[in-house]
Design a protein around this motif. Sequence first.
Motif, short mmCIF file in Angstrom:
data_model
loop_
_atom_site.label_atom_id
_atom_site.label_comp_id
_atom_site.label_asym_id
_atom_site.label_seq_id
_atom_site.Cartn_x
_atom_site.Cartn_y
_atom_site.Cartn_z
N ALA A 303 0.83 -1.21 0.00
CA ALA A 303 0.00 0.00 0.00
C ALA A 303 0.86 1.26 0.00
O ALA A 303 0.52 2.25 -0.67
N ASP A 304 1.98 1.24 0.72
CA ASP A 304 2.87 2.39 0.78
C ASP A 304 3.47 2.73 -0.58
O ASP A 304 3.91 3.86 -0.81
N LYS A 305 3.52 1.75 -1.47
CA LYS A 305 4.05 1.97 -2.83
C LYS A 305 2.91 2.21 -3.83
O LYS A 305 3.13 2.15 -5.05
N GLY A 306 1.72 2.46 -3.31
CA GLY A 306 0.58 2.77 -4.18
C GLY A 306 0.04 1.57 -4.93
O GLY A 306 -0.62 1.72 -5.97
N GLY A 307 0.28 0.35 -4.39
CA GLY A 307 -0.10 -0.86 -5.10
C GLY A 307 -1.37 -1.53 -4.60
O GLY A 307 -1.79 -2.53 -5.18
N ALA A 308 -1.97 -1.02 -3.54
CA ALA A 308 -3.19 -1.65 -2.99
C ALA A 308 -3.82 -0.72 -1.98
O ALA A 308 -3.18 0.24 -1.51
N LEU A 309 -5.08 -0.99 -1.63
CA LEU A 309 -5.73 -0.33 -0.51
C LEU A 309 -5.61 -1.24 0.71
O LEU A 309 -5.69 -2.47 0.58
N LEU A 310 -5.44 -0.67 1.86
CA LEU A 310 -5.35 -1.42 3.11
C LEU A 310 -6.43 -0.92 4.05
O LEU A 310 -6.51 0.27 4.36
#
Length: 364
Positions: A303-310
């Motif tokens: 998520a921190d790399k903009g790859g998913a929602l948490l």
Amino acid sequence: MSNYKFILSGGGTGGHIYPAIAIANELKSRYPNAEFLFVGAKDKMEMEKVPQAGYKIKGLWISGLQRKLTFKNLMFPIKLINSMIEARKIVRTFKPDMAIGTGGFASGPLLKVASSEGVKCVIQEQNSYPGITNKLLAPKVEKVFVAYDDLDRFFPKDKIVKTGNPVRQDLLGVDDNKEAGLKLFDLDAHKKTLLVLGGSLGARRINQLIERELEFFKAHDIQVIWQCGRFYYEEYKHYESESVKVLAFLNEMDKAYGAADVIISRAGASSVSELCIVGKPVIFIPSPNVAEDHQTKNAKSVADKGGALLINEKDLDNEFQQGFKALITSKDRMEELGVNIKKLALPDATKHIVDEIEIILNKN
């Protein structure tokens, strides 16, 4: 030399077992005459899954420490001593050229004994926050294969090799399975599809969420492939309909991923690695009930790399509908998440690990 002997240990969960099997399969393809022996915990799922994959396995009487004082914890020292004795017998009888650990209860005694007997050892750490077994083993092994950055906080820097986690090869190119996936699940090609993954046993909190939100999904014309797990199937199967497919298991994961537009998933290491390769927008709902809260750390690293929602379990009531609606109604946001998570994929992890193992074997 092609008649190497490999001893592998990893278990307790699929996240430890399947990487070990994938490594064994790659070794077997390179060394058809090699011998393989797995060592697991007697009452865990590896005792069933490993023979199904065609490998021999021996069980140790071992289990993990519980978080609170229990009778099982009082038994731990006895189990550990017994397992060390049994592991030494196994290593001395089998005489492996290399021991490979992928985490889990049994890998601790097995690799500790193997290293003390002069056997070359490697470990594979799936998570962004290592388990205690691998942290204790790291000083004794040749290499530590990891899937995340910044693990030199836990392991000797000169031993770390970033390889990624071994995953099923049928997941490469799931986009080609869109039509086949929709056909398999008898779904409408004109509607968006949500895939819900709770693991083979199921995830109670995710199941409760999906049950509660079925009307919300219907209102937004979303169809659902709901893998609720074998523990919960009887409880939820009555929700099966034209637009909601309820399953205990998903046997054809490539087609399920292919059919999906959005995925809701736990954040176990193997799941995260698979989802990076799949490259679809993901909402991670990590389990809070795992050692060191490693699922939250896994999900956060993506998520921190903009790859998913948490979304944490405790925030689902307040944040889920708003977050899901904002995602599913924005084509740009969905594409952005899919592209970013795909950038984190390491699809050749198994080959990379075995390449490194070959280098170590050839040092003789």
